[in-house]
Design an enzyme around this catalytic site. Structure first.
Site, PDB file in Angstrom:
ATOM      1  N   HIS A  86      62.143  54.840  75.706  1.00  0.00           N
ATOM      2  CA  HIS A  86      61.907  53.542  76.357  1.00  0.00           C
ATOM      3  C   HIS A  86      62.052  53.676  77.868  1.00  0.00           C
ATOM      4  O   HIS A  86      62.053  52.681  78.582  1.00  0.00           O
ATOM      5  CB  HIS A  86      62.901  52.512  75.816  1.00  0.00           C
ATOM      6  CG  HIS A  86      64.318  52.894  76.118  1.00  0.00           C
ATOM      7  ND1 HIS A  86      64.993  53.826  75.383  1.00  0.00           N
ATOM      8  CD2 HIS A  86      65.151  52.509  77.111  1.00  0.00           C
ATOM      9  CE1 HIS A  86      66.196  53.999  75.901  1.00  0.00           C
ATOM     10  NE2 HIS A  86      66.314  53.221  76.962  1.00  0.00           N
ATOM     11  N   CYS A 115      64.542  52.756  83.085  1.00  0.00           N
ATOM     12  CA  CYS A 115      65.733  52.256  82.382  1.00  0.00           C
ATOM     13  C   CYS A 115      67.023  52.492  83.155  1.00  0.00           C
ATOM     14  O   CYS A 115      67.587  51.567  83.699  1.00  0.00           O
ATOM     15  CB  CYS A 115      65.871  52.800  80.968  1.00  0.00           C
ATOM     16  SG  CYS A 115      67.294  52.055  80.120  1.00  0.00           S
ATOM     17  N   HIS A 121      71.675  55.349  70.191  1.00  0.00           N
ATOM     18  CA  HIS A 121      72.240  54.301  69.335  1.00  0.00           C
ATOM     19  C   HIS A 121      71.384  54.142  68.075  1.00  0.00           C
ATOM     20  O   HIS A 121      71.906  53.964  66.975  1.00  0.00           O
ATOM     21  CB  HIS A 121      72.246  52.948  70.055  1.00  0.00           C
ATOM     22  CG  HIS A 121      73.286  52.803  71.116  1.00  0.00           C
ATOM     23  ND1 HIS A 121      74.628  52.806  70.870  1.00  0.00           N
ATOM     24  CD2 HIS A 121      73.170  52.629  72.462  1.00  0.00           C
ATOM     25  CE1 HIS A 121      75.306  52.629  72.001  1.00  0.00           C
ATOM     26  NE2 HIS A 121      74.432  52.525  72.989  1.00  0.00           N
ATOM     27  N   SER A 178      70.402  54.524  74.770  1.00  0.00           N
ATOM     28  CA  SER A 178      69.963  53.505  73.812  1.00  0.00           C
ATOM     29  C   SER A 178      69.135  54.105  72.677  1.00  0.00           C
ATOM     30  O   SER A 178      69.196  53.635  71.540  1.00  0.00           O
ATOM     31  CB  SER A 178      69.170  52.410  74.524  1.00  0.00           C
ATOM     32  OG  SER A 178      69.988  51.765  75.463  1.00  0.00           O
ATOM     33  N   CYS A 203      67.627  58.580  76.833  1.00  0.00           N
ATOM     34  CA  CYS A 203      68.636  57.581  77.229  1.00  0.00           C
ATOM     35  C   CYS A 203      69.576  57.257  76.068  1.00  0.00           C
ATOM     36  O   CYS A 203      69.227  57.405  74.902  1.00  0.00           O
ATOM     37  CB  CYS A 203      67.922  56.316  77.705  1.00  0.00           C
ATOM     38  SG  CYS A 203      69.040  54.999  78.206  1.00  0.00           S
TER      39      CYS A 203
HETATM   40  N1  APR Z   1      86.399  57.110  78.608  1.00  0.00           N
HETATM   41  C1  APR Z   1      85.610  57.430  79.673  1.00  0.00           C
HETATM   42  N2  APR Z   1      84.372  57.956  79.556  1.00  0.00           N
HETATM   43  C2  APR Z   1      83.909  58.212  78.317  1.00  0.00           C
HETATM   44  C3  APR Z   1      84.671  57.909  77.148  1.00  0.00           C
HETATM   45  C4  APR Z   1      85.981  57.340  77.341  1.00  0.00           C
HETATM   46  N3  APR Z   1      86.775  57.026  76.322  1.00  0.00           N
HETATM   47  N4  APR Z   1      83.927  58.243  76.066  1.00  0.00           N
HETATM   48  C5  APR Z   1      82.743  58.711  76.534  1.00  0.00           C
HETATM   49  N5  APR Z   1      82.721  58.692  77.887  1.00  0.00           N
HETATM   50  C6  APR Z   1      81.631  59.084  78.807  1.00  0.00           C
HETATM   51  C7  APR Z   1      80.852  60.324  78.389  1.00  0.00           C
HETATM   52  O1  APR Z   1      81.508  61.513  78.777  1.00  0.00           O
HETATM   53  C8  APR Z   1      79.525  60.117  79.143  1.00  0.00           C
HETATM   54  O2  APR Z   1      79.574  60.678  80.439  1.00  0.00           O
HETATM   55  O3  APR Z   1      80.654  58.047  78.817  1.00  0.00           O
HETATM   56  C9  APR Z   1      79.397  58.588  79.241  1.00  0.00           C
HETATM   57  C10 APR Z   1      78.263  58.001  78.364  1.00  0.00           C
HETATM   58  O4  APR Z   1      77.032  58.433  78.883  1.00  0.00           O
HETATM   59  P1  APR Z   1      75.701  58.792  78.014  1.00  0.00           P
HETATM   60  O5  APR Z   1      76.091  59.135  76.626  1.00  0.00           O
HETATM   61  O6  APR Z   1      74.909  59.769  78.840  1.00  0.00           O
HETATM   62  O7  APR Z   1      74.917  57.388  77.915  1.00  0.00           O
HETATM   63  P2  APR Z   1      74.007  56.588  78.981  1.00  0.00           P
HETATM   64  O8  APR Z   1      72.592  56.965  78.807  1.00  0.00           O
HETATM   65  O9  APR Z   1      74.596  56.682  80.347  1.00  0.00           O
HETATM   66  O10 APR Z   1      74.176  55.104  78.426  1.00  0.00           O
HETATM   67  C11 APR Z   1      75.458  54.478  78.437  1.00  0.00           C
HETATM   68  O11 APR Z   1      74.644  52.228  78.653  1.00  0.00           O
HETATM   69  O12 APR Z   1      72.615  51.097  78.596  1.00  0.00           O
HETATM   70  C12 APR Z   1      73.703  51.532  77.869  1.00  0.00           C
HETATM   71  O13 APR Z   1      72.757  51.865  75.674  1.00  0.00           O
HETATM   72  C13 APR Z   1      73.329  52.511  76.767  1.00  0.00           C
HETATM   73  O14 APR Z   1      75.371  52.091  75.641  1.00  0.00           O
HETATM   74  C14 APR Z   1      74.687  53.034  76.447  1.00  0.00           C
HETATM   75  C15 APR Z   1      75.376  53.086  77.809  1.00  0.00           C
HETATM   76 ZN    ZN Z   2      67.801  53.139  78.336  1.00  0.00          ZN
END
Ligand code: APR
Ligand code: ZN
Length: 369
Positions: A63, A168, A47, A44, A42
Site C-alpha cells: 500500500h 505511507c 499486520h 501494516s 510497511c
Molecule cells: N519498545 C520500544 N520499541 C519497540 C518495542 C518496545 N516494546 N517493540 C518493538 N519496538 C520497535 C521495533 O524494534 C521497531 O523498530 O518498534 C519498531 C516497529 O517498526 P516496524 O516493525 O518497522 O513497523 P513500521 O512500518 O514502522 O510501522 C509501525 O505504525 O502505521 C503503523 O501499521 C503500522 O502499526 C504499525 C506501526
Molecule cells: Zn503503511
C-alpha cells in the site's frame, strides 16, 4: 486488453506471500492504470500477513507505492500517461462531509478499507476469480488500477523508491507531527518505536524544530538510525515501562510535551501518558490488532490535563501533502533516501517481512525492473 502482471499475493493461509501472475483489466471511467516502479514493505502489510487484521482474499499486498501512469479511463483529468504518481491508500470519495471540509483522511465514502474501487469491484483477477488490491492500491504488483483520487502526480525528478515511501510511512509519520499534533518549535517530544514510520516521526520533529527529540526502541540499530534522522537523545527500552518513563523524564526535565506511540503494542500505548508532562499530548500512530483494548489511568490523565489523539495517515490530504513532502525532499529538508536500507526484488518480499519481524531493517523497498 487485460495484461498479465507478477504480484505478491496473500491467499489468507499463513504469513508467506505467493509470487504469481494475475490479470489486470483496463481502467474504467475515472480510473488510472499504473505501472508500479517501487513499493515499500510497511508494518501494516505485516499486520495482515500475521492474521491481526482480516481482509477479503486473495489480496495483492502493498500500500506504499509509486509508479508511472500507463493509461487512464474516460473522464480522468488529474493525471495523464507518463506522469509520476504516488498512490494514496485511502482514496477520498470527494463527496462526503469530511471531503467537503478538506479532511480527506477522514473520508466516510471511500471503499479502500474493503479493498474495492468506488463501484464495488476490482480490476484484478486470477484463474479462480476476483483478486483484491490491498487498500484499493495493491502496490506489490507490476500493474494496478486505482481511482483517480488515489493517484497523486509528483515531479518526475523525485526518485521512485523515495516517492513510494511518501505514499505511507513518511506521510503517516511527518503528518502525525505537523498535521495532527502541530508540534511547535522548541517543544519536547518522545517517539516510541523507530521503524520506518517512527523514523518518519523523528524526521517530522526535526523539521518542526522540536527539542529534545527522544527516540525509544528495543533495538540499538534503530536508535542509531534515529540519531541520524535528528533524535537528540535515545533510550534503549528493555521492555520496562517505568525505566523508559524515568529516562524520558530525566531528559525532558519532567516529561515530554508530546509522545508518539509508533508500534501498535498495547503495553506501549498504555504507558504513553507516563512519558508526558502535565498538559502533554500523546499521539497514537501505531495500529494494534483488531479488537485490542487498552487500559489507561483515567484519573491521572484527567487531573494532569493530558490529551490522547488518534492519527490516521498523518491527518493528510494526499493531493496537498504528497507534493509538499516531495518538495521538502527535493529541497534537502527531508533525508528520505537514508530511510531505505534495502532495495529488493519482488521475489524477495518474504525475506523482507521476516527481517521486519526480527527488527533488523530500517525499510525495505521493492524495486520493479
Ligand atoms: N519498545 C520500544 N520499541 C519497540 C518495542 C518496545 N516494546 N517493540 C518493538 N519496538 C520497535 C521495533 O524494534 C521497531 O523498530 O518498534 C519498531 C516497529 O517498526 P516496524 O516493525 O518497522 O513497523 P513500521 O512500518 O514502522 O510501522 C509501525 O505504525 O502505521 C503503523 O501499521 C503500522 O502499526 C504499525 C506501526
Ligand atoms: Zn503503511
Amino acid at each position: 486488453m487485460p495484461r498479465t502482471a507478477l504480484a505478491a499475493v496473500h491467499d489468507g493461509r499463513g504469513d508467506k506471500l505467493a509470487i504469481r501472475e494475475i490479470q489486470v483489466a483496463d481502467p474504467g471511467p475515472g480510473e488510472v492504470l499504473v505501472r508500479i516502479a517501487a513499493s515499500g514493505v510497511c508494518g501494516s502489510d505485516r499486520h495482515v500477513l500475521d492474521g491481526e487484521w482480516t481482509l477479503p482474499t486473495p489480496t495483492v499486498m502493498g500500500h506504499e507505492g509509486a509508479g508511472i501512469v500507463e493509461a487512464v479511463g474516460s473522464g480522468v483529468t488529474d493525471v495523464a500517461p507518463g506522469d509520476s504518481v504516488i498512490l494514496s491508500w485511502y482514496y477520498p470519495c470527494r463527496r462526503c462531509r469530511a471531503c467537503a471540509a478538506g479532511k480527506a483522511w477522514a473520508c466516510t465514502g471511500t471503499r479502500s478499507n474493503e479493498c474495492l474501487l468506488p463501484d464495488g469491484t476490482t480490476r484484478l483477477r486470477d484463474a479462480a476469480g476476483v483478486v483484491y488490491p490491498y487498500l484499493a492500491v495493491g502496490t506489490m504488483s507490476e500493474y494496478t488500477v486505482v481511482p483517480e483520487s488515489a493517484a497523486i502526480r509528483v515531479p518526475a525528478d523525485v526518485p521512485m523508491d523515495v516517492a513510494s515511501l511518501i505514499g505511507c510511512s513518511i506521510t503517516t509519520g511527518v503528518g502525525a507531527v505537523v498535521n495532527n499534533a502541530r508540534v511547535p518549535a522548541g517543544a519536547s517530544a518522545a517517539v516510541v518505536g523507530c521503524g520506518g514510520v517512527g523514523l518518519a516521526v523523528v524526521m517530522g520533529l526535526a523539521l518542526a524544530g522540536a527539542y529534545p527529540i527522544v527516540a525509544v526502541d528495543t533495538a540499538e540499530e534503530k536508535l542509531a538510525a534515529a540519531r541520524s534522522f535528528g533524535a537528540t537523545h535515545t533510550v534503549r527500552s528493555q521492555g520496562d515501562a517505568a525505566q523508559v518513563a524515568a529516562e524520558v523524564a530525566e531528559i525532558t526535565s519532567g516529561g515530554a510535551d508530546y509522545a508518539f506511540e509508533v508500534i501498535g503494542r498495547v503495553e506501549t500505548i498504555e504507558s504513553l501518558p507516563s512519558l508526558l508532562t502535565t498538559g502533554g499530548v500523546g499521539v497514537l500512530v501505531g495500529l494494534p490488532p483488531q479488537g485490542v483494548k487498552a487500559g489507561i489511568d483515567v484519573l491521572e490523565l484527567a487531573e494532569s490535563g493530558k490529551t490522547l489523539i488518534g492519527s490516521n495517515y498523518g491527518g493528510a490530504v494526499p493531493s496537498l501533502d504528497f507534493p509538499r513532502l516531495a518538495g521538502l525532499y527535493l529541497a534537502g529538508r527531508l533525508p528520505l533516501d537514508s530511510l531505505i536500507s534495502h532495495r529488493v526484488r519482488l521475489e524477495e518480499v518474504n525475506e523482507a517481512f521476516d527481517a521486519m519481524r526480527a527488527g533488523t531493517r530500517t525499510r525495505s523497498v521493492i524495486v520493479f525492473e
